[in-house]
Design a protein around this motif. Structure first.
Motif, PDB file in Angstrom:
ATOM      1  N   ARG A  84     -22.651  -4.032  10.165  1.00  0.00           N
ATOM      2  CA  ARG A  84     -21.977  -2.895   9.541  1.00  0.00           C
ATOM      3  C   ARG A  84     -20.529  -3.284   9.270  1.00  0.00           C
ATOM      4  O   ARG A  84     -19.915  -4.003  10.053  1.00  0.00           O
ATOM      5  N   ASP A  85     -20.002  -2.802   8.166  1.00  0.00           N
ATOM      6  CA  ASP A  85     -18.645  -3.142   7.758  1.00  0.00           C
ATOM      7  C   ASP A  85     -17.824  -1.861   7.629  1.00  0.00           C
ATOM      8  O   ASP A  85     -18.118  -1.012   6.795  1.00  0.00           O
ATOM      9  N   GLU A  86     -16.806  -1.729   8.493  1.00  0.00           N
ATOM     10  CA  GLU A  86     -15.930  -0.558   8.437  1.00  0.00           C
ATOM     11  C   GLU A  86     -14.966  -0.692   7.260  1.00  0.00           C
ATOM     12  O   GLU A  86     -14.656  -1.795   6.799  1.00  0.00           O
ATOM     13  N   VAL A  87     -14.497   0.438   6.776  1.00  0.00           N
ATOM     14  CA  VAL A  87     -13.603   0.481   5.617  1.00  0.00           C
ATOM     15  C   VAL A  87     -12.371   1.306   5.987  1.00  0.00           C
ATOM     16  O   VAL A  87     -12.481   2.360   6.619  1.00  0.00           O
ATOM     17  N   ASP A  88     -11.199   0.806   5.601  1.00  0.00           N
ATOM     18  CA  ASP A  88      -9.942   1.507   5.882  1.00  0.00           C
ATOM     19  C   ASP A  88      -9.239   1.898   4.587  1.00  0.00           C
ATOM     20  O   ASP A  88      -9.524   1.347   3.515  1.00  0.00           O
ATOM     21  N   VAL A  89      -8.299   2.824   4.720  1.00  0.00           N
ATOM     22  CA  VAL A  89      -7.390   3.150   3.622  1.00  0.00           C
ATOM     23  C   VAL A  89      -6.121   2.330   3.817  1.00  0.00           C
ATOM     24  O   VAL A  89      -5.535   2.330   4.897  1.00  0.00           O
ATOM     25  N   VAL A  90      -5.731   1.600   2.778  1.00  0.00           N
ATOM     26  CA  VAL A  90      -4.503   0.802   2.845  1.00  0.00           C
ATOM     27  C   VAL A  90      -3.397   1.547   2.106  1.00  0.00           C
ATOM     28  O   VAL A  90      -3.563   1.942   0.939  1.00  0.00           O
ATOM     29  N   LEU A  91      -2.257   1.750   2.803  1.00  0.00           N
ATOM     30  CA  LEU A  91      -1.107   2.462   2.258  1.00  0.00           C
ATOM     31  C   LEU A  91       0.144   1.620   2.459  1.00  0.00           C
ATOM     32  O   LEU A  91       0.151   0.684   3.262  1.00  0.00           O
ATOM     33  N   TRP A  92       1.225   1.969   1.773  1.00  0.00           N
ATOM     34  CA  TRP A  92       2.502   1.327   2.038  1.00  0.00           C
ATOM     35  C   TRP A  92       3.113   1.922   3.304  1.00  0.00           C
ATOM     36  O   TRP A  92       2.854   3.068   3.674  1.00  0.00           O
ATOM     37  N   SER A  93       3.920   1.138   3.978  1.00  0.00           N
ATOM     38  CA  SER A  93       4.408   1.510   5.310  1.00  0.00           C
ATOM     39  C   SER A  93       5.270   2.763   5.330  1.00  0.00           C
ATOM     40  O   SER A  93       5.328   3.467   6.345  1.00  0.00           O
ATOM     41  N   SER A  94       5.931   3.062   4.212  1.00  0.00           N
ATOM     42  CA  SER A  94       6.792   4.246   4.169  1.00  0.00           C
ATOM     43  C   SER A  94       6.059   5.485   3.666  1.00  0.00           C
ATOM     44  O   SER A  94       6.678   6.545   3.501  1.00  0.00           O
ATOM     45  N   HIS A  95       4.759   5.356   3.405  1.00  0.00           N
ATOM     46  CA  HIS A  95       3.980   6.507   2.940  1.00  0.00           C
ATOM     47  C   HIS A  95       3.982   7.593   4.021  1.00  0.00           C
ATOM     48  O   HIS A  95       3.938   7.297   5.224  1.00  0.00           O
ATOM     49  N   PRO A  96       4.055   8.873   3.650  1.00  0.00           N
ATOM     50  CA  PRO A  96       4.097   9.952   4.638  1.00  0.00           C
ATOM     51  C   PRO A  96       2.931   9.950   5.621  1.00  0.00           C
ATOM     52  O   PRO A  96       3.060  10.470   6.747  1.00  0.00           O
ATOM     53  N   LEU A  97       1.781   9.366   5.224  1.00  0.00           N
ATOM     54  CA  LEU A  97       0.618   9.342   6.117  1.00  0.00           C
ATOM     55  C   LEU A  97       0.500   8.052   6.913  1.00  0.00           C
ATOM     56  O   LEU A  97      -0.411   7.906   7.729  1.00  0.00           O
ATOM     57  N   ALA A  98       1.421   7.116   6.707  1.00  0.00           N
ATOM     58  CA  ALA A  98       1.269   5.770   7.268  1.00  0.00           C
ATOM     59  C   ALA A  98       1.365   5.726   8.784  1.00  0.00           C
ATOM     60  O   ALA A  98       0.869   4.783   9.411  1.00  0.00           O
ATOM     61  N   GLY A  99       1.958   6.733   9.410  1.00  0.00           N
ATOM     62  CA  GLY A  99       2.114   6.701  10.855  1.00  0.00           C
ATOM     63  C   GLY A  99       0.932   7.261  11.629  1.00  0.00           C
ATOM     64  O   GLY A  99       0.927   7.233  12.860  1.00  0.00           O
ATOM     65  N   ARG A 100      -0.065   7.743  10.943  1.00  0.00           N
ATOM     66  CA  ARG A 100      -1.203   8.368  11.618  1.00  0.00           C
ATOM     67  C   ARG A 100      -2.200   7.322  12.129  1.00  0.00           C
ATOM     68  O   ARG A 100      -2.346   6.253  11.539  1.00  0.00           O
ATOM     69  N   THR A 115       2.520  -2.978   4.424  1.00  0.00           N
ATOM     70  CA  THR A 115       1.282  -2.218   4.256  1.00  0.00           C
ATOM     71  C   THR A 115       0.642  -1.958   5.613  1.00  0.00           C
ATOM     72  O   THR A 115       0.868  -2.699   6.579  1.00  0.00           O
ATOM     73  N   VAL A 116      -0.157  -0.904   5.676  1.00  0.00           N
ATOM     74  CA  VAL A 116      -0.915  -0.583   6.885  1.00  0.00           C
ATOM     75  C   VAL A 116      -2.331  -0.188   6.487  1.00  0.00           C
ATOM     76  O   VAL A 116      -2.558   0.314   5.379  1.00  0.00           O
ATOM     77  N   ALA A 117      -3.288  -0.427   7.376  1.00  0.00           N
ATOM     78  CA  ALA A 117      -4.685  -0.030   7.162  1.00  0.00           C
ATOM     79  C   ALA A 117      -5.063   0.988   8.216  1.00  0.00           C
ATOM     80  O   ALA A 117      -4.913   0.741   9.420  1.00  0.00           O
ATOM     81  N   ILE A 118      -5.557   2.142   7.769  1.00  0.00           N
ATOM     82  CA  ILE A 118      -5.866   3.249   8.677  1.00  0.00           C
ATOM     83  C   ILE A 118      -7.288   3.735   8.404  1.00  0.00           C
ATOM     84  O   ILE A 118      -7.650   3.958   7.240  1.00  0.00           O
ATOM     85  N   PRO A 119      -8.113   3.904   9.438  1.00  0.00           N
ATOM     86  CA  PRO A 119      -9.485   4.393   9.219  1.00  0.00           C
ATOM     87  C   PRO A 119      -9.515   5.872   8.856  1.00  0.00           C
ATOM     88  O   PRO A 119      -8.578   6.624   9.158  1.00  0.00           O
ATOM     89  N   ILE A 120     -10.575   6.275   8.183  1.00  0.00           N
ATOM     90  CA  ILE A 120     -10.806   7.694   7.891  1.00  0.00           C
ATOM     91  C   ILE A 120     -11.447   8.327   9.119  1.00  0.00           C
ATOM     92  O   ILE A 120     -12.365   7.758   9.729  1.00  0.00           O
ATOM     93  N   ALA A 121     -10.966   9.494   9.507  1.00  0.00           N
ATOM     94  CA  ALA A 121     -11.340  10.106  10.781  1.00  0.00           C
ATOM     95  C   ALA A 121     -12.835  10.319  10.931  1.00  0.00           C
ATOM     96  O   ALA A 121     -13.397  10.107  12.008  1.00  0.00           O
ATOM     97  N   ASP A 122     -13.516  10.733   9.856  1.00  0.00           N
ATOM     98  CA  ASP A 122     -14.940  11.029   9.984  1.00  0.00           C
ATOM     99  C   ASP A 122     -15.827   9.793   9.821  1.00  0.00           C
ATOM    100  O   ASP A 122     -17.054   9.891   9.875  1.00  0.00           O
ATOM    101  N   ARG A 123     -15.189   8.630   9.640  1.00  0.00           N
ATOM    102  CA  ARG A 123     -15.922   7.360   9.480  1.00  0.00           C
ATOM    103  C   ARG A 123     -16.998   7.478   8.400  1.00  0.00           C
ATOM    104  O   ARG A 123     -18.083   6.913   8.509  1.00  0.00           O
ATOM    105  N   SER A 124     -16.690   8.217   7.343  1.00  0.00           N
ATOM    106  CA  SER A 124     -17.671   8.440   6.274  1.00  0.00           C
ATOM    107  C   SER A 124     -17.858   7.213   5.393  1.00  0.00           C
ATOM    108  O   SER A 124     -18.869   7.098   4.692  1.00  0.00           O
ATOM    109  N   GLN A 125     -16.888   6.296   5.401  1.00  0.00           N
ATOM    110  CA  GLN A 125     -16.970   5.124   4.531  1.00  0.00           C
ATOM    111  C   GLN A 125     -17.355   3.887   5.351  1.00  0.00           C
ATOM    112  O   GLN A 125     -16.504   3.220   5.937  1.00  0.00           O
TER     113      GLN A 125
END
Length: 300
Positions: free
Chosen positions: A165-181, A255-265
């Motif tokens: 199985r291969d997990e998938v993350d959302v990649v954002l820039w480090s200063s993005h408002p959601l990047a610290g989650r 850049t940062v990579a953050i998983p989606i909470a519901d692991r839908s992807q």
């Protein structure tokens, strides 16, 4: 006696739709393919192709013979696979997707050489195309992935074996408002600008379905087949992207990579081969090495 070349020519026409396309796939001239089918017609005493405008169509008998010929040709390939080639193994042709080529096939091919499977060739294509190559007999197996939202449908005669199985993350820039989650809720992503693989690719289709249950469609502002390019667009604060972990190198600074909470992807990585050849020694060796490589994956 029925000539196997005639069977291959007829199956080629059935698969590709025209004599010219079949000739291109088989490595013959259109004239040679036509002659091979004519000799087969003479052997069977019946017409297998009929003229239709500038092209040809299979007759009813032609469709029956083409379907049966696939079984015969598969059996012949199985005999060849069982006899093996240099080192006891027949050559193996693999279709893969690019991240698996980097993340799995590299280490697997080293192991295969040690096992004596030395004639291995790889081409990287989208999983949709890889299934067609296996079905047509142009490759021996395909390394593919299913997104849970975009399942792959196998043609009759193909079999699938899971690898990982291969997990998938959302990649954002480090200063993005959601990047610290630590995790991201899909509801917080619906208004973002996205980059994606090109339209028609399976990863593009998966992104389009990300918000299906929310009644929204992602706003895609850029497309590129290379995940490294999508990550660079995130670093430049142009768009965020979905990036699988398989085959992913270290993320660039910023850049940062953050998983989606519901692991839908999530992607299921599998090997697909023709059922008639799935137990050949070479294919069994490839599957074993791929599973060994998957067990040793390091997620960055």
């Amino acid at each position: 006696m029925i000539d196997p070349q005639g069977l291959r020519a007829l199956v080629g026409v059935a698969q590709h739709g025209t004599v010219a396309a079949a000739a291109s796939a088989l490595g013959y001239t259109p004239s040679a393919v036509s002659q091979q089918v004519k000799r087969l017609e003479a052997s069977l005493g019946t017409a297998l192709l009929e003229r239709r405008g500038r092209g040809v169509l299979l007759t009813e008998r032609g469709r029956v013979v083409a379907a049966e010929a696939r079984t015969v040709l598969d059996a012949m390939e199985q005999l060849v696979s069982g006899s093996g080639g240099a080192g006891g193994y027949a050559p193996v042709r693999i279709a893969s997707f690019s991240t698996a080529t980097r993340g799995l096939l590299g280490p697997a091919m080293r192991g295969l050489r040690a096992e004596g499977v030395r004639e291995v060739t790889v081409t990287s294509v989208d999983p949709f195309d890889a299934l067609l190559l296996v079905d047509r007999g142009e490759v021996d197996l395909a390394l593919v992935h299913d997104w849970n939202s975009v399942p792959l449908v196998l043609a009759e005669g193909l079999v699938r074996e899971p690898i990982c199985r291969d997990e998938v993350d959302v990649v954002l820039w480090s200063s993005h408002p959601l990047a610290g989650r630590a995790e991201l809720d899909r509801h917080d992503l619906v208004d973002e600008a996205w980059s994606s693989t090109p339209r028609g690719a399976i990863c593009h289709e998966a992104l389009l379905r990300l918000f299906t249950d929310l009644g929204r469609v992602p706003r895609i502002v850029a497309e590129d087949p290379d995940f490294a390019s999508l990550i660079e667009l995130a670093r430049q604060e142009v768009a965020i992207c979905l990036v699988p972990r398989l085959g992913r190198g270290e993320l660039p600074e910023g850049t940062v990579a953050i998983p989606i909470a519901d692991r839908s992807q999530v992607r299921q990585v599998s090997v697909v081969s023709r059922a008639a050849r799935s137990e050949s020694p070479a294919i069994r060796a490839v599957v074993a090495e791929l599973r060994h490589a998957a067990a040793g994956l390091v997620v960055r």
